[in-house]
Design an enzyme around this catalytic site. Structure first.
Site, PDB file in Angstrom:
ATOM      1  N   CYS B 198      43.487  34.526  22.223  1.00  0.00           N
ATOM      2  CA  CYS B 198      44.067  33.534  21.996  1.00  0.00           C
ATOM      3  C   CYS B 198      44.074  32.666  23.316  1.00  0.00           C
ATOM      4  O   CYS B 198      44.086  31.465  22.882  1.00  0.00           O
ATOM      5  CB  CYS B 198      45.816  34.049  21.723  1.00  0.00           C
ATOM      6  SG  CYS B 198      45.942  35.093  20.537  1.00  0.00           S
ATOM      7  N   HIS B 202      44.160  28.741  23.577  1.00  0.00           N
ATOM      8  CA  HIS B 202      45.544  28.294  23.781  1.00  0.00           C
ATOM      9  C   HIS B 202      46.089  28.496  25.337  1.00  0.00           C
ATOM     10  O   HIS B 202      47.364  29.125  25.422  1.00  0.00           O
ATOM     11  CB  HIS B 202      46.554  28.978  22.586  1.00  0.00           C
ATOM     12  CG  HIS B 202      46.287  28.489  21.327  1.00  0.00           C
ATOM     13  ND1 HIS B 202      46.629  27.384  20.852  1.00  0.00           N
ATOM     14  CD2 HIS B 202      45.636  29.207  20.526  1.00  0.00           C
ATOM     15  CE1 HIS B 202      46.294  27.226  19.396  1.00  0.00           C
ATOM     16  NE2 HIS B 202      45.682  28.506  19.344  1.00  0.00           N
ATOM     17  N   ARG B 246      50.165  31.915  10.240  1.00  0.00           N
ATOM     18  CA  ARG B 246      49.437  31.263  11.232  1.00  0.00           C
ATOM     19  C   ARG B 246      48.669  32.229  12.151  1.00  0.00           C
ATOM     20  O   ARG B 246      47.660  31.862  12.711  1.00  0.00           O
ATOM     21  CB  ARG B 246      50.632  30.331  12.169  1.00  0.00           C
ATOM     22  CG  ARG B 246      50.211  29.383  13.103  1.00  0.00           C
ATOM     23  CD  ARG B 246      49.166  28.252  12.904  1.00  0.00           C
ATOM     24  NE  ARG B 246      47.686  28.736  12.902  1.00  0.00           N
ATOM     25  CZ  ARG B 246      46.741  27.803  12.765  1.00  0.00           C
ATOM     26  NH1 ARG B 246      46.986  26.665  12.214  1.00  0.00           N
ATOM     27  NH2 ARG B 246      45.655  28.036  12.926  1.00  0.00           N
ATOM     28  N   CYS B 250      44.714  32.274  12.834  1.00  0.00           N
ATOM     29  CA  CYS B 250      43.994  31.947  14.219  1.00  0.00           C
ATOM     30  C   CYS B 250      43.104  33.347  14.481  1.00  0.00           C
ATOM     31  O   CYS B 250      42.233  33.221  15.100  1.00  0.00           O
ATOM     32  CB  CYS B 250      45.307  31.872  15.341  1.00  0.00           C
ATOM     33  SG  CYS B 250      45.311  29.940  15.359  1.00  0.00           S
TER      34      CYS B 250
END
Lengths: 204, 289
Positions: B198, B202, B246, B250
Site C-alpha cells: 500500500c 500511499h 476500495r 487497491c
C-alpha cells in the site's frame, strides 16, 4: 570475509538480523499470518504472490532501509541476473517504446493473462512532454538522454535499470520488469530508445 | 428528479473514470499549460468536470437513495429468523442504535471476539441475528451495474447517521490498538510480481498515479481523504461502493490476490487507516470519481 559470513547469516535468518524492535517484529509476524489466511486466489493472481522473495523480505524487515553492506551485495546479485540482448544492441524504436510506456495493463486479477503486459511507466514518471497525464511516484524522465547522454554505458544503465530497478537501489518502489517477466528484451530496448534516442520526443 | 441526476452521473462516468490500469487521454485544451508546470494541483479535464458536477450535486446526493433503502431494510424483519437489525444488531452504541456508530468503528466487539469495521459488523449481525448465510453474502458482496447487495444499502444507511461527526476509532482499547499496529504492517508489506505494498502508492505526500492523487495514509489529512466520501457513489459504472470494496480494488492494483470479504486483514487495514483520521469530521456517504 567477516562481511560475507554476516551476510550469509542475514540471508538465512533475516528475522534475527535486521529486526529493530521486538514489538515491531511481532506485529509484522502477525500481519504475515493474517495475510496468509485472509486472501483467496482470483484470476491470474494466485496465493503464491503473497510469499516474500529474499529481497522483499529484507526490505520488509528493514523499513526499506537495509544496512549498506547487505544492500550492496544484494544489488550486485540483482544486477548479475540481468539478461542483455545477444546482438549487443540496446536501443530499439522509441515509437514502440512510447506505446509500451503508455500501457498499464498486466498482472492484476482482472487482466487477461494471455495479453501482453504494459510498462506502467507513465503511472509513475513524466516522460514525453506531449503526455500530460503522468504520475509522480518516480522522478521526471523528461530530457533524460539530453541531460545524461546516450553513451554505451548510459544505454547499459537504462537497460539494466528497467530490467531490474533493484540492482541500483535495493528497495526502490519501481518494479523489476525484466526480472518479473513483465517485459522482454525487445520491449526494454524500445524503452531505452524512448529515454535516450536523440530523435525521441523526450530529448527534443 | 434524482433519477435523472443519476442518469447524468452515469453518462459522465464514461468520461470521468480511470484506473491506474487504463491510461486515459485527457482532452488537449484545458491541460495544454500543464506540460510546462507539472505541479500537484494540475487537473485534467475529467477532474474539473467532476468537481463542477459534485458541487451541483451537493443538494441531491445519489447516496441518499441507498440510505433510504438501507433504512427500510434495517427496520424490516428479514432473514430465516425473521428478525430486524433494528431490534437485534448492536453497533457499539446499544441495540439498534445507528446514530454516531459509523465514525466509532472499527471497534472491538466482545460477542464476536473480533475487531470489526462497520461493514463487517453488519454482516456479522445479518448472519448471527437474522440467520443469513455468510457465504451467500460474501459471494456477491459489492455492487455492479445491475445489482446492489443489501449490505451496501445497510452500510450506507448507518454511515449516513454519522454525518458531520468526528472520527473516533477507540485506539485506547488495547485490542483496537493491536489491530491498528497489525494493519500498519499489512500496509507496509511488499510482495507480488511488482514488489508493491500500500505504501508504494500511499506512503508519501503529493504523489500521483497518472492524474489521480494518492493520499498519504500515514498522515491525518491523507488518511481522512481515504475515509471521506465512503461509502461512495462511483460515477464509473454508476454504482454504490463501500470501503471494503476500495481496499479490494487497491489490492488488485497491487497485483495481490483478493482479500476475503469481511476478514481480519481488511478490518485491521481499515483500523489503521480510519484510526489515523481520528478527530476529523466525516461528511457522510458521498460521490466518487
Amino acid at each position: 570475509m567477516i562481511k560475507n559470513i554476516l551476510l550469509a547469516a542475514a540471508m538465512a535468518t533475516p528475522l534475527m538480523m535486521a529486526q529493530p524492535a521486538a514489538a515491531d517484529g511481532d506485529h509484522r509476524a502477525r500481519a504475515i499470518a493474517v495475510i496468509k489466511k485472509d486472501f483467496q486466489p482470483r484470476g491470474q493472481a494466485g496465493l503464491d504472490r503473497l510469499a516474500e522473495d529474499g529481497l522483499q523480505a529484507v526490505c520488509n524487515r528493514t523499513g526499506n532501509k537495509p544496512p549498506d553492506y547487505i544492500a550492496k551485495q544484494m544489488q550486485a546479485d540483482q544486477l548479475a541476473g540481468v539478461k542483455y540482448p545477444a546482438d549487443g544492441k540496446l536501443m530499439g524504436d522509441w515509437k514502440e517504446g512510447e506505446k509500451i510506456a503508455q500501457s498499464g495493463r498486466g498482472f492484476t486479477w482482472t487482466d487477461n493473462p494471455g495479453l501482453p503486459v504494459g510498462g506502467n511507466c507513465y503511472n509513475c514518471h513524466r516522460i514525453a512532454p506531449n503526455e500530460t497525464s503522468f504520475g509522480t511516484v518516480g522522478p521526471s524522465l523528461y530530457q533524460f538522454g539530453k541531460i545524461r547522454g546516450n553513451t554505451p554505458d548510459m544505454q547499459k544503465y537504462a537497460y539494466s535499470k528497467i530490467w531490474n530497478a533493484k540492482a541500483f537501489n535495493l528497495c526502490s518502489e519501481m518494479p523489476r520488469f525484466g526480472h518479473a517477466g513483465a517485459l522482454n528484451e525487445q520491449q526494454i530496448k524500445h524503452l531505452v530508445a524512448l529515454l535516450l534516442d536523440p530523435e525521441s520526443p523526450v530529448n527534443k | 428528479m434524482k433519477q435523472n441526476l443519476i442518469g447524468a452521473l452515469c453518462a459522465l462516468a464514461v468520461m470521468g473514470g480511470a484506473f491506474a490500469q487504463a491510461p486515459k487521454k485527457p482532452s488537449a485544451k484545458p491541460v495544454a499549460k500543464a506540460a510546462a508546470a507539472p505541479a500537484a494541483e494540475v487537473k485534467d479535464a475529467a477532474t474539473l468536470e467532476f468537481e463542477k458536477f459534485r458541487a451541483e450535486m451537493e443538494d441531491s446526493n445519489p447516496a441518499e437513495l441507498f440510505e433510504a433503502k438501507g433504512q427500510e431494510q434495517w427496520n424490516s424483519r428479514r432473514g430465516p429468523k425473521n428478525v430486524s437489525l433494528a431490534e437485534s444488531c448492536a453497533l457499539g452504541q446499544g441495540v439498534g442504535k445507528v446514530e454516531g456508530a459509523y465514525v466509532k468503528m472499527p471497534r472491538y466487539f466482545a460477542d464476536a471476539d473480533a475487531v470489526m469495521d462497520a461493514e463487517r459488523r453488519i454482516v456479522w449481525c445479518m448472519v448471527e441475528k437474522q440467520g443469513f448465510k455468510f457465504d451467500d453474502i460474501a459471494s456477491k458482496p459489492f455492487a455492479n451495474e445491475t445489482f446492489t447487495p443489501d449490505i451496501t444499502n445497510l452500510v450506507t444507511y448507518v454511515a449516513g447517521h454519522s454525518r458531520n461527526m468526528k472520527i473516533a476509532v477507540p485506539l485506547n482499547d488495547p485490542k483496537v490498538r493491536d489491530a491498528y499496529e497489525v494493519g500498519k504492517e499489512i500496509a507496509a508489506y511488499r510482495a507480488g510480481p511488482y514488489d508493491f505494498s500500500c505504501n508504494t502508492c500511499h506512503g508519501a505526500d503529493g504523489k500521483r498515479i497518472r492524474m489521480q492523487n494518492l493520499p498519504n495514509l500515514s498522515t491525518p489529512k491523507g488518511a481522512m481523504s481515504g475515509v471521506q466520501g465512503w461509502p461512495g457513489y462511483r460515477m464509473t459504472g454508476g454504482v454504490m461502493l463501500t470501503h471494503q470494496w476500495r481496499m479490494g480494488d487497491c489490492f488488485r492494483q497491487q497485483r495481490f490476490p483478493q482479500p476475503k470479504y469481511a476478514s481480519d486483514a481488511v478490518a485491521y487495514l481499515l483500523t489503521y487507516m480510519i484510526g489515523n483520521a481520528n478527530g476529523q469530521v466525516y461528511k457522510g456517504p458521498g460521490i466518487k470519481r
